[in-house]
Design a protein around this motif. Structure first.
Motif, PDB file in Angstrom:
ATOM      1  N   LEU D 156     -17.138 -12.509  -3.194  1.00 45.67           N
ATOM      2  CA  LEU D 156     -16.476 -11.224  -3.408  1.00 45.67           C
ATOM      3  C   LEU D 156     -17.187 -10.410  -4.476  1.00 45.67           C
ATOM      4  CD1 LEU D 156     -12.770 -12.448  -3.450  1.00 45.67           C
ATOM      5  CD2 LEU D 156     -14.187 -11.759  -1.499  1.00 45.67           C
ATOM      6  N   ARG D 157     -16.969  -9.117  -4.393  1.00 43.08           N
ATOM      7  CA  ARG D 157     -17.533  -8.239  -5.413  1.00 43.08           C
ATOM      8  C   ARG D 157     -17.030  -8.689  -6.782  1.00 43.08           C
ATOM      9  NH1 ARG D 157     -15.203  -3.753  -2.785  1.00 43.08           N
ATOM     10  NH2 ARG D 157     -14.141  -3.452  -4.787  1.00 43.08           N
ATOM     11  N   SER D 158     -17.844  -8.514  -7.772  1.00 40.80           N
ATOM     12  CA  SER D 158     -17.493  -9.072  -9.080  1.00 40.80           C
ATOM     13  C   SER D 158     -16.394  -8.285  -9.782  1.00 40.80           C
ATOM     14  CB  SER D 158     -18.737  -9.111  -9.971  1.00 40.80           C
ATOM     15  OG  SER D 158     -19.211  -7.788 -10.140  1.00 40.80           O
ATOM     16  N   ASP D 159     -16.105  -7.079  -9.314  1.00 36.71           N
ATOM     17  CA  ASP D 159     -15.068  -6.295  -9.998  1.00 36.71           C
ATOM     18  C   ASP D 159     -13.688  -6.477  -9.370  1.00 36.71           C
ATOM     19  OD1 ASP D 159     -15.622  -5.103  -7.638  1.00 36.71           O
ATOM     20  OD2 ASP D 159     -15.667  -3.049  -8.412  1.00 36.71           O
ATOM     21  N   VAL D 160     -13.595  -7.401  -8.442  1.00 39.67           N
ATOM     22  CA  VAL D 160     -12.305  -7.624  -7.798  1.00 39.67           C
ATOM     23  C   VAL D 160     -11.359  -8.338  -8.766  1.00 39.67           C
ATOM     24  CG1 VAL D 160     -11.214  -9.087  -6.062  1.00 39.67           C
ATOM     25  CG2 VAL D 160     -13.116  -7.573  -5.433  1.00 39.67           C
ATOM     26  N   GLY D 161     -10.110  -7.832  -8.877  1.00 36.66           N
ATOM     27  CA  GLY D 161      -9.210  -8.438  -9.860  1.00 36.66           C
ATOM     28  C   GLY D 161      -7.741  -8.216  -9.544  1.00 36.66           C
ATOM     29  N   GLU D 162      -6.989  -7.899 -10.589  1.00 35.89           N
ATOM     30  CA  GLU D 162      -5.540  -7.824 -10.450  1.00 35.89           C
ATOM     31  C   GLU D 162      -5.092  -6.750  -9.459  1.00 35.89           C
ATOM     32  OE1 GLU D 162      -3.404  -6.912 -14.039  1.00 35.89           O
ATOM     33  OE2 GLU D 162      -1.498  -7.634 -13.212  1.00 35.89           O
ATOM     34  N   VAL D 163      -5.692  -5.611  -9.504  1.00 32.52           N
ATOM     35  CA  VAL D 163      -5.272  -4.548  -8.595  1.00 32.52           C
ATOM     36  C   VAL D 163      -5.394  -5.026  -7.148  1.00 32.52           C
ATOM     37  CG1 VAL D 163      -5.793  -2.247  -7.730  1.00 32.52           C
ATOM     38  CG2 VAL D 163      -5.810  -2.684 -10.188  1.00 32.52           C
ATOM     39  N   GLU D 164      -6.508  -5.659  -6.831  1.00 33.40           N
ATOM     40  CA  GLU D 164      -6.691  -6.139  -5.465  1.00 33.40           C
ATOM     41  C   GLU D 164      -5.655  -7.215  -5.128  1.00 33.40           C
ATOM     42  OE1 GLU D 164      -9.125  -5.507  -7.524  1.00 33.40           O
ATOM     43  OE2 GLU D 164     -10.550  -4.213  -6.465  1.00 33.40           O
ATOM     44  N   ALA D 165      -5.329  -8.047  -6.098  1.00 34.08           N
ATOM     45  CA  ALA D 165      -4.348  -9.101  -5.832  1.00 34.08           C
ATOM     46  C   ALA D 165      -2.996  -8.490  -5.447  1.00 34.08           C
ATOM     47  CB  ALA D 165      -4.188 -10.011  -7.054  1.00 34.08           C
ATOM     48  N   TRP D 166      -2.559  -7.503  -6.196  1.00 34.86           N
ATOM     49  CA  TRP D 166      -1.280  -6.855  -5.880  1.00 34.86           C
ATOM     50  C   TRP D 166      -1.371  -6.087  -4.562  1.00 34.86           C
ATOM     51  CZ3 TRP D 166       3.506  -7.046  -8.356  1.00 34.86           C
ATOM     52  CH2 TRP D 166       3.537  -7.889  -9.494  1.00 34.86           C
ATOM     53  N   ALA D 167      -2.511  -5.515  -4.313  1.00 34.64           N
ATOM     54  CA  ALA D 167      -2.673  -4.815  -3.044  1.00 34.64           C
ATOM     55  C   ALA D 167      -2.555  -5.799  -1.880  1.00 34.64           C
ATOM     56  CB  ALA D 167      -4.031  -4.113  -3.012  1.00 34.64           C
ATOM     57  N   ILE D 168      -3.189  -6.923  -2.007  1.00 27.90           N
ATOM     58  CA  ILE D 168      -3.132  -7.925  -0.931  1.00 27.90           C
ATOM     59  C   ILE D 168      -1.707  -8.439  -0.754  1.00 27.90           C
ATOM     60  CG2 ILE D 168      -3.839 -10.275  -0.328  1.00 27.90           C
ATOM     61  CD1 ILE D 168      -6.591  -9.577  -1.624  1.00 27.90           C
ATOM     62  N   MET D 169      -1.034  -8.720  -1.858  1.00 28.66           N
ATOM     63  CA  MET D 169       0.345  -9.198  -1.753  1.00 28.66           C
ATOM     64  C   MET D 169       1.199  -8.158  -1.037  1.00 28.66           C
ATOM     65  SD  MET D 169       2.859 -10.724  -4.663  1.00 28.66           S
ATOM     66  CE  MET D 169       2.783  -9.347  -5.791  1.00 28.66           C
ATOM     67  N   GLY D 170       1.036  -6.899  -1.402  1.00 27.84           N
ATOM     68  CA  GLY D 170       1.813  -5.840  -0.754  1.00 27.84           C
ATOM     69  C   GLY D 170       1.529  -5.774   0.740  1.00 27.84           C
ATOM     70  N   MET D 171       0.270  -5.819   1.109  1.00 25.86           N
ATOM     71  CA  MET D 171      -0.098  -5.841   2.526  1.00 25.86           C
ATOM     72  C   MET D 171       0.637  -6.960   3.254  1.00 25.86           C
ATOM     73  SD  MET D 171      -4.300  -5.485   2.535  1.00 25.86           S
ATOM     74  CE  MET D 171      -4.191  -6.778   3.807  1.00 25.86           C
ATOM     75  N   ASN D 172       0.509  -8.149   2.697  1.00 23.69           N
ATOM     76  CA  ASN D 172       1.101  -9.309   3.357  1.00 23.69           C
ATOM     77  C   ASN D 172       2.616  -9.168   3.519  1.00 23.69           C
ATOM     78  OD1 ASN D 172      -1.479 -10.208   3.257  1.00 23.69           O
ATOM     79  ND2 ASN D 172      -1.114 -11.899   1.813  1.00 23.69           N
ATOM     80  N   VAL D 173       3.268  -8.746   2.453  1.00 25.21           N
ATOM     81  CA  VAL D 173       4.726  -8.638   2.509  1.00 25.21           C
ATOM     82  C   VAL D 173       5.141  -7.620   3.572  1.00 25.21           C
ATOM     83  CG1 VAL D 173       6.759  -7.832   1.250  1.00 25.21           C
ATOM     84  CG2 VAL D 173       5.130  -9.395   0.148  1.00 25.21           C
ATOM     85  N   PHE D 174       4.473  -6.493   3.606  1.00 27.62           N
ATOM     86  CA  PHE D 174       4.884  -5.459   4.566  1.00 27.62           C
ATOM     87  C   PHE D 174       4.475  -5.796   5.992  1.00 27.62           C
ATOM     88  CE2 PHE D 174       7.055  -1.733   2.814  1.00 27.62           C
ATOM     89  CZ  PHE D 174       7.204  -2.177   1.510  1.00 27.62           C
ATOM     90  N   LEU D 175       3.356  -6.502   6.142  1.00 32.98           N
ATOM     91  CA  LEU D 175       3.017  -6.931   7.506  1.00 32.98           C
ATOM     92  C   LEU D 175       4.040  -7.954   7.996  1.00 32.98           C
ATOM     93  CD1 LEU D 175      -0.864  -7.051   7.162  1.00 32.98           C
ATOM     94  CD2 LEU D 175       0.512  -5.436   8.515  1.00 32.98           C
ATOM     95  N   GLY D 176       4.514  -8.787   7.084  1.00 38.06           N
ATOM     96  CA  GLY D 176       5.564  -9.745   7.464  1.00 38.06           C
ATOM     97  C   GLY D 176       6.850  -9.024   7.839  1.00 38.06           C
ATOM     98  N   LEU D 177       7.189  -8.029   7.055  1.00 35.20           N
ATOM     99  CA  LEU D 177       8.418  -7.279   7.336  1.00 35.20           C
ATOM    100  C   LEU D 177       8.332  -6.646   8.729  1.00 35.20           C
ATOM    101  CD1 LEU D 177      11.098  -6.056   6.287  1.00 35.20           C
ATOM    102  CD2 LEU D 177       9.780  -4.104   5.449  1.00 35.20           C
ATOM    103  N   ARG D 178       7.202  -6.007   8.981  1.00 35.70           N
ATOM    104  CA  ARG D 178       7.050  -5.275  10.242  1.00 35.70           C
ATOM    105  C   ARG D 178       6.869  -6.199  11.449  1.00 35.70           C
ATOM    106  NH1 ARG D 178       6.516  -4.172  14.465  1.00 35.70           N
ATOM    107  NH2 ARG D 178       5.494  -2.441  15.565  1.00 35.70           N
TER     108      ARG D 178
END
Lengths: 207, 207, 207, 207
Positions: D156-178
């Motif tokens: 992964l790109r070296s600047d990947v961090g907390e923002v991406e983690a929350w973004a991924i969690m949000g994606m997953n939660v909403f894809l599960g909901l839908r």
DNA sequence: GATGAATGAGGATTCATTCAT
DNA sequence: TATGAATGAATCCTCATTCAT
């Protein structure tokens, strides 16, 4: 014409499962009779009922779903009491007219003991219209059955029927109102005799 | 049967000063008859009345002091109507029994035209107890007066009195309930004839 | 798949007929936003709302039928605000990615100004399930439309569609939760840029 | 995605002493999962839970101190289940992107089997706010750790961090909901692939 | 006179929790 | 342990009546 059965399904209600529960429920019914009789349905309050019954407010809802429901239970219970008392006053060998006299006399006595019955039945017209109508229809039906017996026995004119039954019920109710509820200024036996004389031979001078 | 109830002191009420006002007031009375007849006193609402009358909520209080007051006004108005109708049905030369038949017949007809009268008078037991009692006492008195005439004329037995008056009133009220309000499944004339036969000679086979 | 229209019939509701009424209604809505945001639906009380609004308890019911109804109004209002704000942030000539960045940035700012939105939308899952679902479906639909534009313009891969729309919505919602509601420890612009980089080229090292 | 929430101090709770007790307790937990999932915390009732469990009302308090406590126990139990499932889906040699795909896929499957999980976790925001926050923070942390591994491995790109983690969690939660809760109109594998493509290379046409 | 917004007392009802058996 | 009756705090909502415009 006149509905033929007691309402099929008494609401399943929250029946007490223990003896203690049964007693509490009865205390509430008794208290409700007093509260409703004294204040009328709308002025009566659940707090007033539980206060008189000596239970906590919440206990009311252990046994009744609503103010309406206990009122309906009460209407039914009173109707049953009237029926029972009337039945007890009748005797097998009585003539039709004697039966009517006994029934009226008993009703006058009963009304004096349970003055609340008038307000409760009357108010059921608004709170429980079905119960109200049921109450009078079942009562009329009982009278009709007695009259039919009298006709069969040859005591009564053969054309006596539903109209006479409702007329008799009306007489009884209003005599109770006047001489048991509003004032006890006449002897129930005398009232019953007078009303019975009317039934026997009318009021005309040349019968 | 159901007659005017004048509570001791008719509060002068808020009389409309203009013709427009008089019309608004009458619209409210008419609307109240429908609303009370349909819902009963407690379920009825001022909003319901003004809604039916097509006036604003606040306008109600321009003409009536309270919900109770319009109810009483209504009872009075209905009573006046019945009184007029009943009086018109009687004729000078009638015998006592004929007068009773005519009175019952007229009452049955009137009740069919004004079904709301039962609910309104019945509910006055709770809203205006004094008026309620007054209403029936005065009606009974009127019947007694007719009976007394009959006695004096030698048409009726000499011992006929208050008990018979209340009995007749009760008959009439319940026959109206059964055959004018709940169902119109029999001819008022036939009902009146049957009830009158009872009054004339009773129901016994061997009169 | 995704419902195509705003709910046909907004409950007719008790619309104020005067300017004064309109102001009172708005005071109640504003107070409700605070009360619900602070306490949640179930802990909130009508008294709490009217207290904050500076109106009498009863005035609440002049404008809303129930606690549920004002909650639903609020959910709808908040949804409309988000939509309006997002729309205002978009510019005609923007590329699809720029539009998403602007939308997220605006949403992060909006959430900071209206922190109550999260609790209210979240709780609508339980209080107003239809409104809850509607809220996210309409939001997803808006994103899909933007994506479709981007596809048509050749900015985005041609297979981009509903899944990506929900993924983006989820990202935005959780970034708002973390960086607008729970802590404001990072610059909304930076967050939006970072999320946009993810959208632009993913997180892989070898894109 | 949805993992165990250990509130700081697990009160030792009322542990059953006998096997029979252990079974009763479990029946209550299972019943609570259904009751809370179906009605939400506030609409759910202890009576509803004991009714479903087939125990007496009072027995509830033999095992739980309060409605809150059983709710928290349930959240914990569900969290433990997800944690186990998620862990089992990961494999040692996976690349960072493959791990995210596997995690999302497993979560979509799990959500389909335990649809109640959304309502229960979501409602914990109001019933157990600390637990709610803890839940998502810990889940985000777990994703961050996986991302950090990927960065270290050069995936992964070296600047990947907390923002991406929350973004991924949000994606997953909403894809599960839908796609797991609201409708199952798409294959979880396809969803996971699509979301993974986004993570891998974004949505831009010119990546 | 007409309008409709504002007021607030009043009561039914719910249900988590306690307790006696 | 199990049972279910008892408890009462808490709150939503109604609607007659008043008041400002």
């Amino acid at each position: 014409m006149i509905s033929a059965t007691e309402t099929a399904k008494d609401p399943p209600a929250k029946q007490p499962r223990t003896e203690r529960g049964r007693r509490t429920r009865q205390k509430l019914i008794d208290a409700a009779a007093v509260e409703f009789g004294e204040k009328g349905f709308h002025e009566a309050s659940i707090i007033g009922i539980t206060g008189r019954a000596g239970t906590a407010l919440g206990s009311f809802y252990t046994y009744f779903d609503s103010k309406d429901e206990i009122f309906r239970s009460l209407v039914k219970e009173l109707g049953d009491m009237v029926k029972t008392r009337a039945a007890a006053a009748l005797e097998p060998e009585q003539s039709a007219l004697e039966a009517e006299r006994a029934a009226l006399h008993e009703f006058l006595e009963f009304s004096r003991e349970h003055k609340e019955i008038y307000r409760i039945i009357d108010e059921s017209e608004f709170v429980d219209p079905q119960g109200y109508r049921h109450h009078y229809e079942r009562t009329a039906r009982r009278i009709m059955e007695r009259l039919a017996h009298g006709v069969a026995a040859g005591d009564l004119r053969s054309d006596v029927g539903e109209v006479e039954a409702w007329a008799i019920m009306g007489m009884n109710v209003f005599l109770g109102l006047r001489f048991s509820i509003w004032a006890e200024d006449a002897d129930p036996i005398g009232i019953a005799d007078t009303a019975n004389a009317l039934l026997k031979a009318g009021i005309s001078a040349h019968s």
